[in-house]
Design a protein around this motif. Structure first.
Motif, short mmCIF file in Angstrom:
data_model
loop_
_atom_site.label_atom_id
_atom_site.label_comp_id
_atom_site.label_asym_id
_atom_site.label_seq_id
_atom_site.Cartn_x
_atom_site.Cartn_y
_atom_site.Cartn_z
N LYS A 158 23.59 -15.93 -8.81
CA LYS A 158 24.12 -16.21 -7.49
C LYS A 158 25.64 -16.36 -7.55
N HIS A 188 18.94 -20.97 -11.70
CA HIS A 188 18.65 -21.68 -12.94
C HIS A 188 17.78 -22.92 -12.71
N TYR A 189 17.66 -23.36 -11.44
CA TYR A 189 16.76 -24.50 -11.21
C TYR A 189 15.31 -24.13 -11.53
N LYS A 192 14.21 -25.19 -15.01
CA LYS A 192 14.19 -26.61 -15.42
C LYS A 192 12.76 -27.07 -15.65
N PHE A 224 20.09 -33.56 -4.47
CA PHE A 224 20.98 -33.18 -5.58
C PHE A 224 22.27 -33.98 -5.39
N GLU A 226 26.03 -35.06 -7.40
CA GLU A 226 26.91 -34.95 -8.57
C GLU A 226 27.99 -36.00 -8.43
N ARG A 233 37.08 -25.48 -9.74
CA ARG A 233 36.36 -24.38 -9.10
C ARG A 233 36.61 -24.38 -7.59
N TYR A 236 36.58 -20.95 -5.64
CA TYR A 236 35.21 -20.42 -5.43
C TYR A 236 34.49 -21.28 -4.40
N ASP A 245 26.07 -23.19 -2.12
CA ASP A 245 26.15 -23.43 -3.57
C ASP A 245 24.86 -24.06 -4.11
N HIS A 250 19.04 -23.48 -4.95
CA HIS A 250 18.35 -24.41 -5.86
C HIS A 250 17.34 -25.30 -5.11
N LYS A 336 28.71 -33.41 -3.64
CA LYS A 336 29.62 -33.51 -4.79
C LYS A 336 30.43 -34.80 -4.63
N ARG A 341 24.90 -38.91 -10.64
CA ARG A 341 24.48 -37.54 -10.89
C ARG A 341 22.96 -37.55 -11.05
N GLN A 372 16.49 -34.40 -13.23
CA GLN A 372 17.56 -34.69 -14.18
C GLN A 372 18.40 -35.83 -13.68
C1 BG6 Z 1 25.48 -24.39 -9.90
C2 BG6 Z 1 26.50 -24.74 -8.86
O1 BG6 Z 1 24.64 -23.37 -9.44
O2 BG6 Z 1 24.70 -25.54 -10.20
C3 BG6 Z 1 27.37 -25.90 -9.32
O3 BG6 Z 1 27.32 -23.60 -8.59
C4 BG6 Z 1 26.53 -27.06 -9.76
O4 BG6 Z 1 28.24 -26.30 -8.28
C5 BG6 Z 1 25.44 -26.61 -10.74
O5 BG6 Z 1 27.39 -28.00 -10.39
C6 BG6 Z 1 24.47 -27.74 -11.02
O6 BG6 Z 1 23.60 -27.37 -12.04
P1 BG6 Z 1 22.88 -28.49 -12.93
O7 BG6 Z 1 21.93 -27.72 -13.77
O8 BG6 Z 1 23.96 -29.19 -13.68
O9 BG6 Z 1 22.21 -29.40 -11.95
#
Ligand code: BG6
Length: 484
Positions: A158, A188-189, A192, A224, A226, A233, A236, A245, A250, A336, A341, A372
């Motif tokens: 993505k 990538h989620y 997990k 989610f 953080e 970044r 972007y 994002d 995710h 964010k 986190r 996580q």
């Molecule tokens: C990414 C986002 O896809 O996932 C980032 O672009 C984000 O902004 C990240 O920080 C979070 O991934 P994870 O695996 O650390 O939760």
């Protein structure tokens, strides 16, 4: 398992994603014996003019990170790095890709591919703007040519477009060149551990089968957070914002796995069919069920315009219009620069009817799946307060992975997903119609945010986000529980 020569080509080899995620994941697979040195060769491709050794030097530190630097590890790192060759070229030049093909072919020839198949995996660790031209180059010059079988697959990351229109355009461009079974869209989620556990949890436990519906569940939160900002970044991020994002991909993927019906089987197509149905059943988002935020100081980043309207926080309630979920809010929350986190799913059950213990104030049953950090699942229950009195208290049935599965290393998401690509398993990848349905949900709202019709509310970095989001949560029916 298939045998024969395997070439993994990382395009964008000198970029951040390749260094931080792709190469370390490949190294971990190598260490565990999934990439055999007599079969595998890895190629880095990028525009920067550097030598093989310079690329290896750039990657080395990321492979070691977090592992301690024993001499054994360093030896493994050196062996792994020897498998990597660098090819320099631009993303739209025939010469570059012809040279790449020659290198791959040379490797295949040296490994006697003549007697085996040739497998070519192209990992596009690149911005999507170059996907179409890179795919065309791969198609024209770098496809597997072995008569003895094998395959060519491409992995893309993505953002797949910025809205429905641009995503469809990108899908059409790539779709003209490659068949759907050759395209692996990574979210990538889906790699997990606790996300992969969702299907097992829901469909292999009798306990949940009769409870998992609107009769018993009051609301679901998918969260989610953080505790850091956009750090480096900003450029972007400002173009995309938190919904594109995190939420549209995710969190929405997680929602699909929480809400979908039981698939006919575990075949990737059966699972993805059910996910698409969930997405297609989501109703248009109601303005009153959206809170956007932007942390104070976000625009201090020189790559972010001073008047940016981009949300770094959002809470959005989604409603699924089907027999199982009608009336149950799915509260999607991402931000964010917050106070912690964490990524988790909270399934909150309804109050007990005829509450003879008067325990309502303590809260409801809630099933929490923490994706996580520190993977865990726990169920909040009301129990008798130990002692002479007949009073109640909220406690937890707790399955914390760190304690229960001591000594088990949980693989990184990228590691699993790359292995799936090599094995040809698309279960944990996003199908084209899934992507389209996901964009359909958010595009109208995203356009209005882009036009400045929705304004994010400022919040302090390190806070919980705007207070309005907590008020929305309450309005949606979430009840804060008070544990022991
Ligand atoms: C990414 C986002 O896809 O996932 C980032 O672009 C984000 O902004 C990240 O920080 C979070 O991934 P994870 O695996 O650390 O939760």
């Amino acid at each position: 398992p298939e045998t024969g020569c395997l070439s993994i080509i990382v395009l964008g080899a000198s970029g951040d994603l390749a260094k931080k995620k792709t190469f370390p994941a490949l190294f971990n697979l190598y260490r565990q014996g999934f990439l055999q040195p007599n079969e595998v060769h890895i190629f880095g491709y990028a525009r920067t003019k550097i030598s093989d050794d310079e690329l290896r030097d750039r990657i080395r530190g990321y492979l070691i990170q977090g592992k301690g630097a024993s001499s054994e590890l360093l030896e493994e790192v050196s062996e792994f790095l020897r498998l990597i060759k660098y090819v320099c070229g631009s993303y739209d030049s025939a010469e570059g890709f012809q040279l790449l093909d020659k290198e791959i072919y040379g490797h295949e020839f040296s490994k006697n591919t003549i007697e085996g198949s040739s497998r070519r995996l192209f990992y596009l660790a690149l911005p999507p703007s170059v996907y179409p031209s890179v795919c065309k180059m791969i198609k024209n010059y770098c496809m597997n040519k072995s008569d003895l079988g094998g395959w060519t697959r491409i992995v893309v990351e993505k953002p797949f477009g910025k809205d429905l229109g641009s995503a469809e355009e990108l899908s059409a461009q790539i779709g003209e060149l490659f068949e759907e079974p050759q395209i692996y869209r990574i979210d990538h989620y889906l790699g997990k551990e606790l996300v992969q556990n969702l299907l097992v949890l829901r469909f292999a436990n009798r306990l949940f089968l009769p409870l998992w519906n609107r009769d018993n569940i009051d609301n679901v939160q998918i969260v989610f957070r953080e505790d850091f900002g956009t750090e480096g970044r900003g450029g972007y991020f400002d173009e995309y914002g938190i919904i594109r994002d995190i939420i549209q991909n995710h969190l929405l993927q997680v929602l699909c796995l929480v809400a979908m019906e039981k698939p006919v089987s575990l075949k990737p197509e059966h699972i993805r069919d059910e996910k698409v149905k969930v997405l297609q059943s989501v109703l248009p988002i109601n303005d009153h069920e959206v809170v956007l935020g932007q942390y104070k100081g976000y625009t201090d980043d020189p790559t972010v315009p001073d008047n940016s309207n981009t949300p770094t926080f959002a809470t959005v309630v989604l409603r699924i219009h089907n027999e199982r979920w009608e009336g149950v809010p799915f509260i999607m929350k991402a931000g964010k620069a917050l106070n912690s986190r964490k990524a988790e799913i909270r399934v909150q059950f309804k109050d007990v009817p005829g509450d003879i213990f008067k325990c309502k104030k303590q809260g409801r049953n809630e099933f929490v799946i923490r994706l996580q950090p520190l993977e865990a699942m726990y169920m909040k229950l009301t129990v008798k307060q130990p002692g002479l009195e007949m009073s109640t208290v909220q406690s937890e049935l707790d399955l914390s992975y760190g304690q229960r599965y001591q000594g088990v290393t949980i693989p990184e998401a990228y590691e699993r997903l790359i292995l799936d690509t090599i094995r040809g398993d698309q279960q944990h990848f996003v199908r084209r119609d899934e992507l389209k349905a996901a964009w359909e949900i958010f595009t109208p709202m995203l356009h209005r945010i882009d036009n400045g019709e929705f304004k994010p509310i400022p919040y302090l970095p390190g806070s919980r986000g705007p207070a309005e989001a907590d008020q929305l949560l309450e309005r949606a029916g979430y009840v804060q529980t008070h544990g022991y």
